[in-house]
Design a protein around this motif. Structure first.
Motif, PDB file in Angstrom:
ATOM      1  N   HIS A 255     -35.452  81.758 151.133  1.00 55.14           N
ATOM      2  CA  HIS A 255     -34.765  80.880 152.083  1.00 55.14           C
ATOM      3  C   HIS A 255     -34.272  79.518 151.596  1.00 55.14           C
ATOM      4  N   ALA A 256     -34.976  78.920 150.458  1.00 50.66           N
ATOM      5  CA  ALA A 256     -34.523  77.688 149.946  1.00 50.66           C
ATOM      6  C   ALA A 256     -33.030  77.869 149.127  1.00 50.66           C
ATOM      7  N   LEU A 257     -32.837  79.073 148.570  1.00 51.72           N
ATOM      8  CA  LEU A 257     -31.515  79.395 148.123  1.00 51.72           C
ATOM      9  C   LEU A 257     -30.581  79.408 149.329  1.00 51.72           C
ATOM     10  N   CYS A 258     -30.690  79.843 150.247  1.00 49.29           N
ATOM     11  CA  CYS A 258     -29.796  80.384 151.425  1.00 49.29           C
ATOM     12  C   CYS A 258     -29.357  78.837 152.074  1.00 49.29           C
ATOM     13  N   ALA A 259     -30.171  77.720 151.812  1.00 48.48           N
ATOM     14  CA  ALA A 259     -29.614  76.524 152.106  1.00 48.48           C
ATOM     15  C   ALA A 259     -28.319  75.890 151.653  1.00 48.48           C
ATOM     16  N   ALA A 260     -27.938  76.745 150.566  1.00 43.58           N
ATOM     17  CA  ALA A 260     -26.783  76.294 149.764  1.00 43.58           C
ATOM     18  C   ALA A 260     -25.578  76.736 150.648  1.00 43.58           C
ATOM     19  N   PRO A 261     -24.244  76.246 150.371  1.00 44.97           N
ATOM     20  CA  PRO A 261     -23.158  76.567 151.146  1.00 44.97           C
ATOM     21  C   PRO A 261     -22.869  78.043 151.087  1.00 44.97           C
TER      22      PRO A 261
END
Length: 384
Positions: A255-261
């Motif tokens: 979920h943290a990774l998927c906050a990226a563009p």
């Protein structure tokens, strides 16, 4: 299959001259296929799909018609996994929509068809609801999803350009630094073309990476004993502590990774899915294409391709420079490297679900063993 859907072969035996003449009629014109010789491409070429090279004989010789084409259809032994991942429908839709308008090389599509399913257009909504189920119940949800997927009998077929004369990369051999930098340059071109693009919206089949993260986390937990049995040497060498980490925090990392563009992700960017042609990278096998963070693709690639004599940070910086050359300047080097290290853990979580796939007796298992060794080197060299 409905009455309105044309016949879709399910086995290689059904790829007959008569069927090919029917579906390729427009391309063939007044010519016809009179004979077909089949070669099943080697083990390890596809885990959830069968790939068959068709050598065609025509009624009249023609320089305009291909001597060989490639057919892709579900691998019956692994069809449940392919359905659970939505891999078959996703690849068909990719080639039938975005796949012929890419800024990078990919096989040309000659024909594609599959059994439609009305529920497919609601799959993101369904998966998001399933993802909100409490984690203590996710294991039950995953088993139910697997039960449903294993009973689906949908048919899928793709007929594509044979790229066998291009120079194939080799997962077992690896690549040189110059080759890897070229791959990263071309991946940056792909990512830049779809960076935060509205073209990615409204595509029901182009799921976001995080839509089923909880299910994938549960698949990893369920598969861990099988993983440790298959890759005992790697686990003994230190992988166990990373498995402990992703068992506890894998979904949170995702979920943290998927906050990226967001961009268009290939999703399965290992070396056996890459070729070189005319000094550029050619990308095949789009079954796991999604929309999501670019660094998932980069970590996936570097986890299988980079040995400990290459600097991942240097390669990430090369990718970043290529991205900037394509006009993407809103993603800093520090953010990219942070996301790369997060993505390494997510890649481990997803690859560890090995009990769901028939690896075969030869290249498939060997490919993953080499991959796990290199992934462990990356995790050790690039800690989060």
């Amino acid at each position: 299959m409905t009455d309105s859907t044309p016949f879709i072969p399910e086995t290689p035996a059904e790829l007959t001259p008569a069927w090919l003449n029917d579906v390729l009629a427009e391309r063939l014109g007044d010519n016809q296929v009179t004979a077909v010789a089949q070669t099943v491409l080697g083990e390890g070429e596809g885990f959830v799909g069968d790939i068959i090279r068709l050598s065609l004989t025509y009624a009249r010789e023609s320089a305009q018609l291909p001597e060989r084409i490639v057919a892709k259809m579900p691998k019956l032994a692994n069809r449940a996994m392919g359905e659970l991942l939505g891999a078959y429908e996703r690849e068909n839709m990719f080639y039938m929509t975005l796949g012929q308008d890419l800024p990078v090389q990919s096989p040309a599509l000659y024909y594609g068809e599959f059994d439609r399913d009305a529920a497919s257009e609601k799959q993101e909504e369904i998966l998001r609801k399933a993802n909100r189920i409490p984690r203590v119940l996710q294991g039950l949800t995953t088993r139910l999803a697997w039960f449903i997927a294993a009973r689906k009998k949908r048919r899928y077929i793709l007929l594509m350009e044979d790229v066998g004369r291009a120079t194939a990369c080799d997962q077992l051999r690896g690549v040189e630094r110059a080759e890897l930098r070229q791959i990263l340059t071309d991946v940056a071109r792909l990512h830049a073309a779809y960076w935060q693009s509205p073209r990615l919206k409204g595509q029901f089949w182009l799921l976001p990476l995080d839509v089923d993260i909880e299910m994938r986390h549960q698949m990893m937990l369920r598969a861990r004993p099988a993983f440790e049995g298959l890759f005992a040497d790697t686990v003994a060498a230190g992988m166990d502590r990373y498995l402990d980490e992703v068992a506890e925090r894998g979904a949170d990392y995702s979920h943290a990774l998927c906050a990226a563009p967001v961009t268009l992700m290939h999703g399965d960017l290992h070396l056996d899915n890459l070729f070189f042609r005319d000094d550029e990278t050619l990308f095949i096998d789009w079954q796991l294409v999604r929309r999501g963070p670019a660094m998932y693709d980069i970590a996936y690639l570097l986890s299988c391709a980079v040995t400990d004599n290459l600097s991942a940070q240097d390669l990430v910086e090369h990718y970043q420079a290529a991205l900037a050359d394509c006009g993407v300047t809103d993603y800093s080097d520090s953010d990219a490297y942070r996301d790369y290290r997060l993505a390494l853990k997510v890649v481990l979580m997803i690859l560890a679900a090995v009990d769901q796939v028939d690896l075969g007796d030869g290249r498939g298992g060997g490919l993953l063993r080499v991959w796990m060794q290199r992934l462990l080197q990356r995790l050790e060299a690039d800690p989060l």
